[in-house]
Enzyme design. Structure first.
Site, PDB file in Angstrom:
ATOM      1  N   TYR A  42       0.837  -1.210   0.000  1.00 54.48           N
ATOM      2  CA  TYR A  42       0.000   0.000   0.000  1.00 54.48           C
ATOM      3  C   TYR A  42       0.868   1.254   0.000  1.00 54.48           C
ATOM      4  O   TYR A  42       1.579   1.532   0.965  1.00 54.48           O
ATOM      5  CB  TYR A  42      -0.931   0.032   1.213  1.00 54.48           C
ATOM      6  CG  TYR A  42      -1.898  -1.132   1.270  1.00 54.48           C
ATOM      7  CD1 TYR A  42      -2.393  -1.716   0.111  1.00 54.48           C
ATOM      8  CD2 TYR A  42      -2.319  -1.649   2.488  1.00 54.48           C
ATOM      9  CE1 TYR A  42      -3.274  -2.788   0.164  1.00 54.48           C
ATOM     10  CE2 TYR A  42      -3.209  -2.721   2.549  1.00 54.48           C
ATOM     11  CZ  TYR A  42      -3.672  -3.277   1.384  1.00 54.48           C
ATOM     12  OH  TYR A  42      -4.531  -4.337   1.440  1.00 54.48           O
TER      13      TYR A  42
ATOM     14  N   HIS B 144      -0.296 -11.873   0.369  1.00 56.44           N
ATOM     15  CA  HIS B 144      -1.128 -10.807  -0.193  1.00 56.44           C
ATOM     16  C   HIS B 144      -1.520 -11.057  -1.649  1.00 56.44           C
ATOM     17  O   HIS B 144      -0.670 -11.060  -2.530  1.00 56.44           O
ATOM     18  CB  HIS B 144      -0.366  -9.477  -0.075  1.00 56.44           C
ATOM     19  CG  HIS B 144      -1.212  -8.267  -0.268  1.00 56.44           C
ATOM     20  ND1 HIS B 144      -0.738  -6.992  -0.035  1.00 56.44           N
ATOM     21  CD2 HIS B 144      -2.501  -8.107  -0.673  1.00 56.44           C
ATOM     22  CE1 HIS B 144      -1.694  -6.118  -0.291  1.00 56.44           C
ATOM     23  NE2 HIS B 144      -2.772  -6.767  -0.695  1.00 56.44           N
TER      24      HIS B 144
HETATM   25  P1  NAD Z   1     -13.286   0.434   1.475  1.00 54.73           P
HETATM   26  O1  NAD Z   1     -14.427  -0.231   0.838  1.00 54.73           O
HETATM   27  O2  NAD Z   1     -13.118   0.314   2.924  1.00 54.73           O
HETATM   28  O3  NAD Z   1     -13.349   1.971   1.002  1.00 54.73           O
HETATM   29  C1  NAD Z   1     -12.368   2.872   1.385  1.00 54.73           C
HETATM   30  C2  NAD Z   1     -12.720   4.245   0.818  1.00 54.73           C
HETATM   31  O4  NAD Z   1     -13.902   4.724   1.452  1.00 54.73           O
HETATM   32  C3  NAD Z   1     -11.643   5.269   1.085  1.00 54.73           C
HETATM   33  O5  NAD Z   1     -11.649   6.224   0.031  1.00 54.73           O
HETATM   34  C4  NAD Z   1     -12.139   5.923   2.364  1.00 54.73           C
HETATM   35  O6  NAD Z   1     -11.588   7.203   2.523  1.00 54.73           O
HETATM   36  C5  NAD Z   1     -13.616   5.950   2.129  1.00 54.73           C
HETATM   37  N1  NAD Z   1     -14.442   6.021   3.347  1.00 54.73           N
HETATM   38  C6  NAD Z   1     -14.261   5.371   4.530  1.00 54.73           C
HETATM   39  N2  NAD Z   1     -15.219   5.695   5.405  1.00 54.73           N
HETATM   40  C7  NAD Z   1     -16.037   6.561   4.773  1.00 54.73           C
HETATM   41  C8  NAD Z   1     -17.213   7.257   5.155  1.00 54.73           C
HETATM   42  N3  NAD Z   1     -17.744   7.113   6.373  1.00 54.73           N
HETATM   43  N4  NAD Z   1     -17.795   8.070   4.253  1.00 54.73           N
HETATM   44  C9  NAD Z   1     -17.274   8.227   3.012  1.00 54.73           C
HETATM   45  N5  NAD Z   1     -16.168   7.602   2.582  1.00 54.73           N
HETATM   46  C10 NAD Z   1     -15.553   6.770   3.464  1.00 54.73           C
HETATM   47  O7  NAD Z   1     -11.987  -0.107   0.705  1.00 54.73           O
HETATM   48  P2  NAD Z   1     -10.503  -0.402   1.114  1.00 54.73           P
HETATM   49  O8  NAD Z   1      -9.843   0.725   1.816  1.00 54.73           O
HETATM   50  O9  NAD Z   1      -9.869  -0.932  -0.113  1.00 54.73           O
HETATM   51  O10 NAD Z   1     -10.631  -1.648   2.095  1.00 54.73           O
HETATM   52  C11 NAD Z   1     -10.473  -1.550   3.476  1.00 54.73           C
HETATM   53  C12 NAD Z   1      -9.150  -2.122   3.950  1.00 54.73           C
HETATM   54  O11 NAD Z   1      -9.146  -3.530   3.787  1.00 54.73           O
HETATM   55  C13 NAD Z   1      -7.902  -1.638   3.203  1.00 54.73           C
HETATM   56  O12 NAD Z   1      -7.468  -0.395   3.710  1.00 54.73           O
HETATM   57  C14 NAD Z   1      -6.957  -2.763   3.471  1.00 54.73           C
HETATM   58  O13 NAD Z   1      -6.415  -2.621   4.774  1.00 54.73           O
HETATM   59  C15 NAD Z   1      -7.867  -3.986   3.441  1.00 54.73           C
HETATM   60  N6  NAD Z   1      -7.915  -4.633   2.103  1.00 54.73           N
HETATM   61  C16 NAD Z   1      -7.112  -5.692   1.874  1.00 54.73           C
HETATM   62  C17 NAD Z   1      -7.096  -6.309   0.633  1.00 54.73           C
HETATM   63  C18 NAD Z   1      -6.191  -7.476   0.394  1.00 54.73           C
HETATM   64  O14 NAD Z   1      -5.518  -7.901   1.302  1.00 54.73           O
HETATM   65  N7  NAD Z   1      -6.135  -8.018  -0.784  1.00 54.73           N
HETATM   66  C19 NAD Z   1      -7.909  -5.837  -0.387  1.00 54.73           C
HETATM   67  C20 NAD Z   1      -8.743  -4.762  -0.130  1.00 54.73           C
HETATM   68  C21 NAD Z   1      -8.746  -4.176   1.123  1.00 54.73           C
HETATM   69 MG    MG Z   2      -4.974  -5.044  -1.030  1.00 53.96          MG
END
Ligand code: NAD
Ligand code: MG
Length: 323
Positions: free
Chosen positions: A63, A128
């Protein structure tokens, strides 16, 4: 202080004994993945997360090309909560410059991650996005290497992450029982895509804990919409946009409904939401608290589901294997 808000519930992560907060802090936004975030905002967001009872933080060296780990490390140190009061997950095998799931690379990678995080150990190290690797290498080389790291005390639990759900069964059917503690699935337990639910009985039978990420479908289910790199089809993007507009017209917010929807399934130990501001942390914890107190607005939810019906469970290709 951790858990000062008793209403953000704790849930068991498989057989690990860890009790994760129902909302986990996704730290990919701290790597500027969704736009720039200042160090002050990163620290303030993490501080607010702890204050409201979030005890689980997820990052990866991938990230922001290691920036997320570095910023999370700075924030954890600045906030100074005792190490045994929170859980950190980071990952290995996916980096800014590509994929490498070799034992040699992941053994080196954890030391680099611990350095950036300023920690002696992480609670979880996850391979990952394994659909981009050779799954037999994950089974025969990567997971055994992670078991050595467990014995060395650098990691407590082992996980695998990916988009196509088929990669989880492929690996879990081939590793010794108990060698994979947790899976992290993303974009498969949101109001627009619930395909993870079919896999949960299998995961339970294997004693594997379930973390579900991206309840906002990586920005699709937000008023601001997704980042430019988002892989969804134009149809999926426009249906989610229509759902966001409908919520706004009704005086609601799509992100709140989407998060509440994802939090409803208690078989999922923690729902990881990406957050980069105090306001988002507060809104998301408030959504969880509202769910346990007044419940979700089923009427608006049904309207959202109706708008999303034509694109229900639509996903996108990821990796080198067929999903
Ligand atoms: P998400 O669906 O959580 O969306 C994140 C987005 O939504 C960001 O732009 C954030 O600023 C925004 N957001 C958060 N709260 C909000 C609110 N209350 N109102 C409006 N916008 C809001 O997607 P993500 O960040 O990709 O997923 C969450 C976490 O999961 C990642 O940060 C990561 O740690 C993990 N993740 C891991 C993998 C993997 O391991 N392959 C893949 C995807 C996500
Ligand atoms: Mg990821």
């Amino acid at each position: 202080m951790a858990n000062s808000n008793p209403k953000l519930s704790l849930r068991d992560l498989g057989n690990t004994g860890l009790k994760l907060s129902s909302i986990g802090f996704g730290a990919s936004p701290l790597g500027n993945v969704f736009g720039p975030v200042s160090e002050a905002d990163a620290i303030a967001s993490v501080r607010e997360a702890f204050r409201l009872g979030i005890n689980f933080f997820d990052t990866s060296p991938y990230y922001g090309g290691t920036l997320s780990e570095t910023m999370l490390g700075i924030a954890l140190q600045a906030v100074g909560v005792p190490r045994n009061e929170y859980f950190v997950s980071t990952k290995c095998g996916r980096y800014g410059d590509g994929f490498d799931f070799s034992a040699e690379r992941v053994m080196k990678s954890i030391d680099e991650s611990l350095g950036r995080l300023k920690l002696d150990y992480v609670d979880m190290l996850q391979c990952h996005d394994i659909e981009f690797g050779d799954l037999d290498q994950i089974v025969n080389e990567t997971i055994p290497a992670l078991q050595k790291l467990k014995e060395m005390g650098k990691i407590r639990y082992i996980g695998i992450t990916g988009l196509p759900l088929s990669v989880f069964t492929y690996v879990l059917d081939r590793v010794p029982p108990g060698s994979v503690d947790v899976i992290l699935s993303y974009c498969h337990y949101s109001v627009n895509d619930t395909t993870l639910v079919d896999l949960i009985p299998y995961l339970k039978s294997k004693g594997v804990g379930v973390i579900s990420a991206s309840p906002l479908a990586m920005g699709l289910l937000t008023e601001n919409g997704p980042p430019e790199w988002h892989p969804a089809s134009p149809e999926l993007k426009s249906a989610c946009k229509a759902a966001a507009i409908l919520c706004k017209e009704k005086g609601g917010n799509i992100s709140k409904f989407a998060l509440q929807y994802s939090l409803t399934n208690i078989e999922i130990a923690s729902v990881l939401v990406g957050m980069n501001s105090v306001k988002q942390v507060q809104e998301n914890v408030a959504a969880a608290v509202e769910l346990t107190t007044t419940g979700k607005d089923e009427r608006i939810l049904r309207e959202i589901e109706a708008i999303l019906e034509p694109v229900k469970n639509q996903t996108w290709p990821s990796g080198i294997q067929k999903s």
